[in-house]
Structures are given as C-alpha cells and as structure tokens.
Design an enzyme around this catalytic site. Structure first.
Site, mmCIF file in Angstrom:
data_model
loop_
_atom_site.group_PDB
_atom_site.id
_atom_site.type_symbol
_atom_site.label_atom_id
_atom_site.label_comp_id
_atom_site.label_asym_id
_atom_site.label_seq_id
_atom_site.Cartn_x
_atom_site.Cartn_y
_atom_site.Cartn_z
ATOM 1 N N LYS A 105 54.364 48.289 18.096
ATOM 2 C CA LYS A 105 53.602 48.554 16.875
ATOM 3 C C LYS A 105 53.246 47.271 16.131
ATOM 4 O O LYS A 105 52.177 47.169 15.521
ATOM 5 C CB LYS A 105 54.331 49.517 15.942
ATOM 6 C CG LYS A 105 55.645 49.033 15.353
ATOM 7 C CD LYS A 105 56.824 49.474 16.194
ATOM 8 C CE LYS A 105 58.152 49.105 15.591
ATOM 9 N NZ LYS A 105 59.266 49.517 16.458
ATOM 10 N N LYS A 205 53.142 50.780 11.416
ATOM 11 C CA LYS A 205 52.758 52.109 11.876
ATOM 12 C C LYS A 205 51.680 52.723 10.988
ATOM 13 O O LYS A 205 50.774 53.405 11.479
ATOM 14 C CB LYS A 205 54.006 53.002 11.931
ATOM 15 C CG LYS A 205 55.024 52.532 12.963
ATOM 16 C CD LYS A 205 56.357 53.243 12.832
ATOM 17 C CE LYS A 205 57.348 52.727 13.859
ATOM 18 N NZ LYS A 205 58.698 53.323 13.691
#
Length: 433
Positions: A105, A205
């Site tokens: 991520k 995220k």
C-alpha cells in the site's frame, strides 16, 4: 493435453509470501482447473538464501532483478514491503510486459500514477486487492462491480493494530501505553508501531480508495492524518456516556464547496462513532469498509484486515485473474483518472467536534467557553461537566461546522484563563446534525 505453464516469480517470503507459496503448492491442481493452465513458481526472491525457508532451495534467489527479468516469468507477485526497491522491481516487470500483483500500500499510495502508466504502456496488468484491507474484497468491487454507479463515500476501519488497541482500551479501561504494549506482546503491533498508531498506514489505504472511488489520482500526501496516541481511557469513558465508541477512521467522500465546486476529501483520524453505526461493532483486529453509492446504496465489507493467510487470499485472487488474462488474452481494468477532482483542504470539511477540557470550577466558566464557539458560528449540541474543584472537566460536543472554525475555536479556548488545559479534541462521525 497440458497447456503451457504460466511462470510466477514471488518477491518476498515473509508471512504473506510464505502463505502464497504454500497455498499455490498445496492447491496446484485447483488453480490449474480455475485458470486453464498450470501455475509454476520460477523463483522466490529473499534477502538470504543460506537458511531453511521451508521451500525447495533451488527456487531461492537473492537477486530479485534477475528473477524479474527472466523470460520464463509471466507474472510477478511483490510482497516485499518498503518503497524504493519494490518500485524499481515492479516498474521493471511492468515495462517488460509482465503482470504484477502487489500488496504494497505504501508503494501504491505514492506511485500509483507511475505504475499505472507503465502498465498501460506495455499492456500489462497491475492488481492490488491485498493492499487495502487484507482478505476483504473492496478494491475489485469499487473498480468493477460499481463501475456503473457513482460512489459518494468510502469510510472504514482499515488498520487492525489501531482497532485492536482502541477495542481493548474500551473493554478493559486500560490506558494507551499499556494496551499498545499488550498489542506488541500478542503480535498485533510492530516493534516500531509508528506507521499504524500515527495513521500513516491508514492514510496510504485512504489514498488508494479515494483514487479508485473518485477516478482521481490521490497520494498519501493528500490525505489529512491524525493518529491514536493521544486517546485516553477518559475519552473512551466519555464516549460511552454519549452512546459512542472511538475508532480510527479512513474517510473518502465527495463534497461540494459553498461556491458549488465539486471536491473530494480524504482524511484519517480517531473519531467518536455512535453505537448504532455499523462500524461501531467492528472490534479486535478486524477491518470494515462502508461504501455509499447512488444506485447501490450502502454496502459494507467486513473481515480479517491483515495476517499472512488472509492477505495471501487476496493476492491469490489477483493472481488467478492475471493468469486467466495471460491464458485467454484478456486484460484487467485500467486506471480511471478522468475526473481529476481537487482534494479539499481539511479546513473546508464540515465536521462535528468533541472537546474535553480541564476548567476552573467557578461561576461564569460555561458562558465564557460558549462565547468562543459563538464567535465563530459554531453551534453547541451538548455540554457536560464532570468532577469539581481542581478536577473539573468540561465536555462540549458541537453541531456540524467548518473544520477551520472548530480548529480556531479550540486554539482560542487554550488561551482562556478559565481553561486550565484542553485535554482532548476528537471529531464525531456517523451523524448529520
């Protein structure tokens, strides 16, 4: 007749990489039946090859660049972590036309555009379901299932470490430091938990989710971020008295400015959440994401947000998709960035505030405090005083107002003689008043 094998390179053999290799090996026949061709692991890149890894030694290499460049490698699975080295390896793979599956991520939050451009140019696939919430399928629904809808908001709990800590504090009454130490002992928190507890992981995220949901490139630097390290047991007790709990939320949503301009907001912070909200009951190390779309309405995705096997499940789902595309000649979805919406500053966002302050216990304190809110057109919803004497504490919950006005109000409160100390400032989410 057996079809030509599809070659897979695995970069990294930590918790996730080990599970990917194990499941691929143990279920080889099933994967072949699902794809139409066998998957063959060509090599596994590790830092050191001179120790027992539980896999055939001939598969191990400490030269990931050479492995990525091999002609018999069709798909690269990147589960190394970090940014600089994975970036070079992933770019190299994409430029060579190899499909890439990554759970990274941090890499995606910084370099999605660069990676997406490389994939588009070489007509390669780039999949990253595992980068957001472990086993929870949220990336693919946003990119594919809801491609014909208009998504207005994506909000959720996307970090298991912080959710475990806040849940444990709420249940036991223990303070933050004690609960963080327990999370470390149980393996929920890293030796250096900064990325989790200060919100950096959740911000990465949020950037990925906002990019997909709103067809706009958003990086981690665009995301407003606060962590949970200042949350106290008193905050959680007060939250209970307000029929709320506290969660670290990642919130991405469309907004309209007072001038009628469409913008997006991407933010991460601990917030009070009403107990009747679906996210309030998500406890322990679990994650959940709520998506609000115009036609589909409210959708909720819930499950294990981290861990070797759950994350490997998401990686392998992407691997099957990429392998099918290799076998049948298809392609995965491309980056959608047509909207090019601007990210609104945090000050423009309408929020509610919970402010807890230690005050002097004497007449006129409430009127003095309330006047500071009134000066900035911030309406007060609830006021509670707890304790007396030197321990007097005043808790104020506001109605919706511009975050800039609320922030200015808190700054002014700290200058008042009657306010000894502003102990906590949190936002309240999940309401509309």
């Amino acid at each position: 007749m057996t079809s030509k094998p599809i070659g897979v390179a695995v970069l990294g053999l930590g918790n996730v990489g080990s599970e990917v290799v194990r499941i691929l090996t143990e279920n080889a026949e099933d994967f072949e039946a699902r794809i139409g061709a066998p998957l063959e692991i060509r090599g596994i890149a590790v830092r050191r090859v001179d120790c027992d890894r539980g896999v055939p030694a001939e598969l191990l290499t400490d030269d990931p660049a050479e492995l990525v460049g091999r002609d018999d490698v069709d798909i690269v699975v990147e589960v190394l972590g970090g940014i600089d080295i994975p970036r070079k390896l992933v770019l190299s793979a994409l430029e060579k036309g190899k499909s890439v599956i990554t759970a990274n991520k941090a890499l995606l939050a910084e370099y999605t555009g660069e990676l997406a451009d490389a994939a588009e140019k070489s007509r390669a696939d780039l999949y990253f379901e595992a980068a957001v919430a472990g086993a929870i399928p949220v990336v693919r629904p946003l990119m594919q299932s809801l491609a014909g809808d208009r998504v207005n908001k994506v909000a959720g709990i996307v970090n298991g470490t912080t959710n475990f800590i806040l849940s444990a504090m709420d249940e036991t009454g223990a303070d933050y430091a004690e609960t963080l130490a327990e999370a470390g002992r149980l393996g929920y928190a890293e030796a250096d938990p900064t990325a989790d507890v200060e919100g950096y992981d959740a911000a990465s995220k949020a950037a990925i989710l906002a990019s997909i949901a709103f067809h706009t490139r958003v990086t981690a630097g665009d995301v407003y971020r606060e962590g949970i390290s200042k949350i106290t047991s008193d905050d959680l007790e007060t939250a209970k008295s307000l029929d709320c709990t506290i969660k670290l939320l990642a919130i991405c949503e469309r907004i309209v400015t007072p001038k009628g301009k469409e913008r997006i907001s991407a933010r991460v912070y601990p917030a009070l959440v009403p107990l009747n909200h679906p996210l309030a009951s998500v406890n322990g190390a679990f994650n959940a994401v709520v998506v609000e779309a115009e036609a589909a309405g409210r959708l909720m995705f819930y499950g294990q947000g981290a861990g070797g096997a759950p994350t490997a499940s998401a990686v392998l789902g992407d691997l099957v998709m990429a392998a099918r595309n290799k076998f049948y000649g298809g392609r995965g979805p491309l980056e959608s960035k047509y909207a090019k919406l601007k990210v609104a500053p945090m000050g423009d966002i309408l929020t509610r505030y919970y402010v807890s302050m230690q005050v002097a216990d004497k007449p006129g304190v409430l009127a003095t405090v309330a006047a500071e809110f009134s000066k900035r057109d911030v309406s007060i919803s609830t006021v509670r005083q707890q304790g007396s004497g030197d321990g007097a504490r005043l808790v104020v919950v506001t109605h919706l107002a511009a975050d800039s006005a609320l922030s200015d109000t808190v700054a002014s409160l700290e200058q008042l003689d009657v306010v000894v100390h502003v102990a906590s400032v949190l936002r309240l989410e999940g309401t509309t008043v």
